[in-house]
Write a protein that holds these residues in place. Structure first.
Motif, PDB file in Angstrom:
ATOM      1  N   LYS A 238     -24.402  59.589 -18.171  1.00  0.00           N
ATOM      2  CA  LYS A 238     -23.187  59.022 -17.501  1.00  0.00           C
ATOM      3  C   LYS A 238     -22.416  57.862 -18.942  1.00  0.00           C
ATOM      4  CE  LYS A 238     -20.284  57.340 -13.747  1.00  0.00           C
ATOM      5  NZ  LYS A 238     -20.379  56.816 -12.434  1.00  0.00           N
ATOM      6  N   GLU A 239     -23.436  57.332 -18.915  1.00  0.00           N
ATOM      7  CA  GLU A 239     -23.236  56.051 -20.320  1.00  0.00           C
ATOM      8  C   GLU A 239     -22.302  56.793 -21.349  1.00  0.00           C
ATOM      9  OE1 GLU A 239     -25.102  52.522 -20.670  1.00  0.00           O
ATOM     10  OE2 GLU A 239     -24.590  52.212 -18.273  1.00  0.00           O
ATOM     11  N   LEU A 240     -23.430  57.548 -22.273  1.00  0.00           N
ATOM     12  CA  LEU A 240     -22.712  58.469 -23.244  1.00  0.00           C
ATOM     13  C   LEU A 240     -22.205  59.933 -23.286  1.00  0.00           C
ATOM     14  CD1 LEU A 240     -25.832  56.467 -23.944  1.00  0.00           C
ATOM     15  CD2 LEU A 240     -26.191  57.733 -25.929  1.00  0.00           C
ATOM     16  N   ASP A 241     -21.801  59.518 -22.464  1.00  0.00           N
ATOM     17  CA  ASP A 241     -21.316  61.143 -21.630  1.00  0.00           C
ATOM     18  C   ASP A 241     -21.744  62.790 -22.218  1.00  0.00           C
ATOM     19  OD1 ASP A 241     -18.985  62.842 -21.088  1.00  0.00           O
ATOM     20  OD2 ASP A 241     -17.997  62.875 -22.795  1.00  0.00           O
ATOM     21  N   ILE A 242     -23.521  62.899 -21.710  1.00  0.00           N
ATOM     22  CA  ILE A 242     -23.950  63.969 -21.804  1.00  0.00           C
ATOM     23  C   ILE A 242     -23.582  65.007 -21.530  1.00  0.00           C
ATOM     24  CG2 ILE A 242     -26.032  64.691 -22.534  1.00  0.00           C
ATOM     25  CD1 ILE A 242     -26.209  62.689 -24.115  1.00  0.00           C
TER      26      ILE A 242
END
Length: 301
Positions: A238-242
């Motif tokens: 979520k944090e790295l927009d995977i």
């Protein structure tokens, strides 16, 4: 030409997986094998007339065939891609058994399945059918598409590993091919319960992995485990927009660990992105591309 197998129960969840597959491979020539399995409930009574039993089976079979034809019609109305062709498979059998048979018979490159996520204890890890397929298919990658996920070009791919196992070129082929097709960045993510230096074996495996990925932009991320590996990967994604989470499935792998921990803790893996599970092939497994070239040589000669 790619051979893609997509099981469907005619639900909107399954349709979403089909939509994703069509968008993912819109620029490639593909044969999509659409599979529907059915096992009609027939009372096990010696007093029931065989004609009634046969009638139930025939009706279920017709519903399966008609459903597959309706799916293809819907696909052509929504996409109409000349690169794509379709093969309908209606089978009176168990889903996993039929998937295994088709993967072997049709040289399937990828199985794509929709998953509703956890709705009960029995479906604690992405849905029971998805888990059975992942555990049973030993020679083909499986891509699970979450319910309601809308296609997004996978330009950010996370590959979760603990570096405890040496990966072969044939095992990494699906990951590398995906990254090259979409010019994606691969983020190698290592979850540690306690942050510490890698062992010599882990360093060796990491260096070999980076050699395999030398032509692909990639980064290594070491992250502290939160409440579980699954939760950690959720937050990381979520944090790295995977856009795609990939793992290799082998003994003591993250896939096996997550399946076990989720059952024990009665929690769900709520990933909102597609999940690619790559099977363990071993050192002697040839490249699927090499096999295709050999097959083509035999045909041409």
């Amino acid at each position: 030409m790619k051979n893609i197998l997509i099981p469907t129960d005619f639900s909107e969840n399954a349709w979403n997986a089909i939509n994703y597959a069509l968008a993912l491979f819109k620029d490639e020539k593909c044969v999509f094998h659409l599979l529907n399995t059915y096992t009609p409930s027939i009372a096990n009574s010696r007093f029931m007339a065989s004609s009634i039993q046969n009638g139930v089976v025939d009706a279920t079979h017709n519903n399966s065939i008609n459903g597959l034809q309706a799916i293809v019609k819907r696909i052509k109305e929504a996409h109409d891609n000349p690169n794509h062709s379709f093969k309908n498979i209606s089978s009176f059998s168990l889903l996993v058994d039929q998937v295994k048979e088709i993967v072997a018979a049709e040289n399937i490159d990828l199985v794509i399945t929709g998953t509703k996520g956890a709705s009960s204890f029995d479906e604690v890890f992405m849905g029971s059918n998805t888990v059975r397929i992942i555990k049973s298919i030993k020679n083909c990658p499986v891509l699970a598409i979450p319910q309601h996920y809308e296609f997004e070009r996978p330009s950010e791919i996370a590959f979760a590993t603990d570096f405890n196992r040496f990966y072969t070129a044939s095992e990494l082929e699906p990951l590398i091919e995906m990254a090259k097709t979409f010019n994606a960045v691969i983020r190698i993510v290592h979850v540690q319960y306690e942050i510490k230096a890698l062992t010599e074996l882990q360093l060796f495996n990491l260096n070999m992995l980076r050699k395999y990925l030398k032509d692909i932009e990639h980064y290594v991320h070491t992250v502290s485990e939160l409440s579980s590996v699954s939760k950690t990967l959720e937050v990381f994604s979520k944090e790295l927009d995977i856009h795609l989470l990939a793992m290799l499935n082998y003994q003591h792998s993250y896939v096996e660990l997550m399946t076990r921990e989720l059952v024990i803790k009665r929690v769900a893996f709520h990933t909102q992105i597609p999940f690619l599970v790559i099977p363990e092939l071993g050192m002697e497994a040839p490249s699927r591309k090499k096999n295709r070239k050999e097959d083509q040589f035999l045909i041409d000669s």
